[in-house]
Design an enzyme around this catalytic site. Structure first.
Site, PDB file in Angstrom:
ATOM      1  N   TYR A 124     -10.915   0.409  10.528  1.00 56.92           N
ATOM      2  CA  TYR A 124     -12.138   0.713   9.770  1.00 56.92           C
ATOM      3  C   TYR A 124     -12.409  -0.285   8.649  1.00 56.92           C
ATOM      4  O   TYR A 124     -13.376  -0.146   7.921  1.00 56.92           O
ATOM      5  CB  TYR A 124     -12.110   2.139   9.221  1.00 56.92           C
ATOM      6  CG  TYR A 124     -10.847   2.546   8.491  1.00 56.92           C
ATOM      7  CD1 TYR A 124     -10.638   2.161   7.174  1.00 56.92           C
ATOM      8  CD2 TYR A 124      -9.863   3.309   9.118  1.00 56.92           C
ATOM      9  CE1 TYR A 124      -9.481   2.528   6.498  1.00 56.92           C
ATOM     10  CE2 TYR A 124      -8.698   3.678   8.457  1.00 56.92           C
ATOM     11  CZ  TYR A 124      -8.513   3.280   7.145  1.00 56.92           C
ATOM     12  OH  TYR A 124      -7.369   3.643   6.488  1.00 56.92           O
ATOM     13  N   LYS A 125     -11.555  -1.285   8.490  1.00 60.30           N
ATOM     14  CA  LYS A 125     -11.785  -2.288   7.437  1.00 60.30           C
ATOM     15  C   LYS A 125     -12.531  -3.467   8.062  1.00 60.30           C
ATOM     16  O   LYS A 125     -13.682  -3.321   8.459  1.00 60.30           O
ATOM     17  CB  LYS A 125     -10.455  -2.647   6.779  1.00 60.30           C
ATOM     18  CG  LYS A 125      -9.884  -1.437   6.017  1.00 60.30           C
ATOM     19  CD  LYS A 125      -8.483  -1.641   5.487  1.00 60.30           C
ATOM     20  CE  LYS A 125      -8.005  -0.362   4.802  1.00 60.30           C
ATOM     21  NZ  LYS A 125      -6.568  -0.343   4.569  1.00 60.30           N
ATOM     22  N   ARG A 155     -11.842  -6.039  -6.430  1.00 61.19           N
ATOM     23  CA  ARG A 155     -11.658  -6.782  -5.182  1.00 61.19           C
ATOM     24  C   ARG A 155     -13.018  -7.109  -4.579  1.00 61.19           C
ATOM     25  O   ARG A 155     -13.886  -6.230  -4.451  1.00 61.19           O
ATOM     26  CB  ARG A 155     -10.860  -5.958  -4.163  1.00 61.19           C
ATOM     27  CG  ARG A 155      -9.453  -5.633  -4.596  1.00 61.19           C
ATOM     28  CD  ARG A 155      -8.652  -5.038  -3.451  1.00 61.19           C
ATOM     29  NE  ARG A 155      -9.353  -3.970  -2.741  1.00 61.19           N
ATOM     30  CZ  ARG A 155      -8.853  -3.307  -1.709  1.00 61.19           C
ATOM     31  NH1 ARG A 155      -7.648  -3.611  -1.245  1.00 61.19           N
ATOM     32  NH2 ARG A 155      -9.531  -2.353  -1.127  1.00 61.19           N
ATOM     33  N   PHE A 213       0.874  -1.165   0.000  1.00 62.26           N
ATOM     34  CA  PHE A 213       0.000   0.000   0.000  1.00 62.26           C
ATOM     35  C   PHE A 213       0.925   1.234   0.000  1.00 62.26           C
ATOM     36  O   PHE A 213       1.815   1.337   0.834  1.00 62.26           O
ATOM     37  CB  PHE A 213      -0.845  -0.058   1.273  1.00 62.26           C
ATOM     38  CG  PHE A 213      -2.051   0.814   1.271  1.00 62.26           C
ATOM     39  CD1 PHE A 213      -3.252   0.339   0.784  1.00 62.26           C
ATOM     40  CD2 PHE A 213      -2.002   2.098   1.801  1.00 62.26           C
ATOM     41  CE1 PHE A 213      -4.381   1.149   0.804  1.00 62.26           C
ATOM     42  CE2 PHE A 213      -3.128   2.904   1.820  1.00 62.26           C
ATOM     43  CZ  PHE A 213      -4.320   2.423   1.322  1.00 62.26           C
ATOM     44  N   ASP A 250       2.379  -4.401   8.751  1.00 60.41           N
ATOM     45  CA  ASP A 250       1.169  -3.599   8.608  1.00 60.41           C
ATOM     46  C   ASP A 250       0.020  -4.572   8.380  1.00 60.41           C
ATOM     47  O   ASP A 250      -0.064  -5.198   7.315  1.00 60.41           O
ATOM     48  CB  ASP A 250       1.313  -2.629   7.437  1.00 60.41           C
ATOM     49  CG  ASP A 250       0.082  -1.727   7.274  1.00 60.41           C
ATOM     50  OD1 ASP A 250      -1.017  -2.118   7.751  1.00 60.41           O
ATOM     51  OD2 ASP A 250       0.210  -0.655   6.662  1.00 60.41           O
TER      52      ASP A 250
HETATM   53  C1  LIG Z   1      -5.901   0.881   4.720  1.00 60.39           C
HETATM   54  C2  LIG Z   1      -4.426   0.810   4.847  1.00 60.39           C
HETATM   55  C3  LIG Z   1      -3.698   1.892   5.367  1.00 60.39           C
HETATM   56  C4  LIG Z   1      -4.408   3.170   5.741  1.00 60.39           C
HETATM   57  O1  LIG Z   1      -3.581   4.090   6.336  1.00 60.39           O
HETATM   58  P1  LIG Z   1      -4.199   5.295   7.152  1.00 60.39           P
HETATM   59  O2  LIG Z   1      -3.004   5.978   7.660  1.00 60.39           O
HETATM   60  O3  LIG Z   1      -5.064   4.693   8.218  1.00 60.39           O
HETATM   61  O4  LIG Z   1      -5.015   6.122   6.224  1.00 60.39           O
HETATM   62  C5  LIG Z   1      -2.326   1.759   5.494  1.00 60.39           C
HETATM   63  N1  LIG Z   1      -1.699   0.629   5.110  1.00 60.39           N
HETATM   64  C6  LIG Z   1      -2.371  -0.425   4.597  1.00 60.39           C
HETATM   65  C7  LIG Z   1      -1.651  -1.673   4.212  1.00 60.39           C
HETATM   66  C8  LIG Z   1      -3.760  -0.359   4.455  1.00 60.39           C
HETATM   67  O5  LIG Z   1      -4.428  -1.398   3.947  1.00 60.39           O
END
Ligand SMILES: *Cc1c(COP(=O)(O)O)cnc(C)c1O
Length: 430
Positions: free
Chosen positions: A237-238, A390, A131, A212
């Site tokens: 939030y996921k 997805r 990400f 992460d």
């Molecule tokens: C959703 C997600 C994020 C989101 O980062 P925020 O700082 O909370 O906006 C970061 N890393 C990964 C791998 C994600 O899936």
């Protein structure tokens, strides 16, 4: 665990009938008229989360500042309380987890705590399939140390294609590497990495390793203490359904509690002494020591009810249903959507042990416009350019019948050419 499937509607109904988690769906608000399979981007609101949020709004209304100590869960302790609740989801002790900040912020905080490049040990390993925010954070941390991101950041695999082989990551480890940050589950393909093997290998080279887990938390069990992981971060939030604005979490292995938090702030103080207002910072000997500011209590309040549901369902049962659902979806895609003219393929590893919670349906030519046609038909997936749709079947609120319907709708969209009427322009949020 993988059971026999067929393509009939009866099979889908039978799977739902035998599903021990099916009663949980009624506790969620499903947007009217939709098949919502985007819970790996934003999980849905549950009655439980709504209730805990309303409780805190009521406390604010009736108690004002007294809510900090007199709330049902005193706001002053809410972040630690949420950490305690999340600890069993990651195989940690309560003090090793806290709800705080955001995922990207926590990466900055923990990487700057651990990354002190010197004596030829200067490199960071991450993945080219990460990400992007993780990469932005790592590059800026390297630059802050006075080094060149292009020289110090090793991105695996070099060709940028999945699956990401653990052996390729391990081959890139050496005594020159200071730190590794990897995703538990790759956000596009849904591949689950072997965190235990990676941690073991990293420690053989004396490398600090963190994960992460934004795409695995609430979908996959983790055993950080047993694996010996140094640190981890994730959002809520996921799959945890904490809501937009819900806090992220961090895990810090207790052997690191005496390190100095690189980004110190007053909420990291030993709680009993925080309000002494001393200018000397004494951080709490726990993950809580890595907090910085006053927590966003309203976001955290919703996360509390959401976590209660996940704990009640049990991460073991959630994972079991998730694997059956993704296995069923892969089966349907192979049987109904693979051959021409449909031409979908699967971008997610087929072995259960290498799958996270979602399936990447790949359509090389028309993924974007097919996604538009799905949305018009009330199916909410998400799309990752250029060619991935997805689909995240969420064990707490999706049904097998919805997955069967999804496959039928996809066939109809291709059969009728319904996708052809959409513009190929990208939206602001794809
Ligand atoms: C959703 C997600 C994020 C989101 O980062 P925020 O700082 O909370 O906006 C970061 N890393 C990964 C791998 C994600 O899936």
């Amino acid at each position: 665990m993988e059971r026999r499937f067929d393509t009939s509607e009866r099979c889908a109904r039978g799977l739902d009938r035998d599903d021990p988690l099916s009663p949980f769906r009624d506790r969620f608000y499903i947007p009217a008229g939709t098949i919502y399979v985007d819970g790996n981007s934003l999980g849905l609101l549950s009655r439980d989360a709504e209730r805990s949020l309303q409780r805190v709004v009521h406390e604010w209304r009736t108690k004002g500042i007294k809510g900090w100590l007199d709330g049902e869960v005193p706001w002053f302790h809410l972040a630690e309380r949420l950490g305690e609740m999340a600890a069993p989801l990651v195989g940690a002790e309560p003090a090793e987890v806290v709800a705080t900040g955001t995922t990207t912020f926590n990466i900055h905080s923990l990487v700057s705590t651990f990354y002190h490049p010197r004596n030829g040990r200067t490199k960071i390993i991450a993945s080219s399939l990460d990400f992007p925010t993780d990469i932005y954070a790592l590059k800026s941390q390297i630059a802050l140390s006075g080094l060149k991101p292009d020289e110090e950041l090793l991105l695996v695999p070099l060709d940028g294609h999945s699956p990401l082989e653990e052996s390729a990551i391990i081959d890139s480890m050496s005594g020159k590497v200071a730190l590794i940050l990897l995703p538990s589950v790759l956000y596009r393909s849904g591949q689950l990495l072997d965190m235990e093997a990676l941690t073991e290998a990293a420690h053989r080279y004396g490398i600090i390793i963190g994960f992460d887990c934004s795409h695995s938390i609430g979908a996959v069990p983790h055993y950080f203490d047993r694996w010996g992981v140094d640190f981890a971060v994730w959002c809520s939030y996921k799959y945890l359904n904490g809501g937009p604005g819900s806090p992220a979490f961090l895990y810090l292995n207790k052997r690191h509690f005496d390190r100095y938090p690189a980004l110190a702030g007053w909420f990291g103080c030993i709680k009993e002494r925080q309000f002494d207002m001393n200018l000397a910072f004494e951080h709490a000997p726990s993950a809580g020591g890595w907090q910085v500011s006053s927590p966003g209590i309203l976001g955290a309040a919703a996360a509390q009810g959401a976590l209660e549901i996940t704990l009640e369902a049990g991460i073991g049962r959630i994972r079991e249903k998730s694997l059956t659902m993704t296995g069923y979806l892969i089966f349907l895609a192979d049987a109904l959507l693979g051959p021409e003219p449909y031409a979908f393929s699967i971008g997610t590893p087929r072995e259960a042990a290498r799958r996270g919670g979602h399936v990447a349906l790949v359509h090389e030519r028309e993924a974007m416009r097919i996604k538009e046609a799905l949305i018009e038909r009330g199916v909410i997936p998400d799309y990752r350019p250029p060619d991935i749709i997805r689909i995240a079947p969420i064990p707490l609120y999706n049904t097998y019948h919805e997955l069967w319907r999804l496959a039928v709708v996809l066939r109809e969209i291709v059969d009728t050419g319904a996708f052809e009427k959409y513009d190929v322009k990208r939206r602001l949020i794809p």
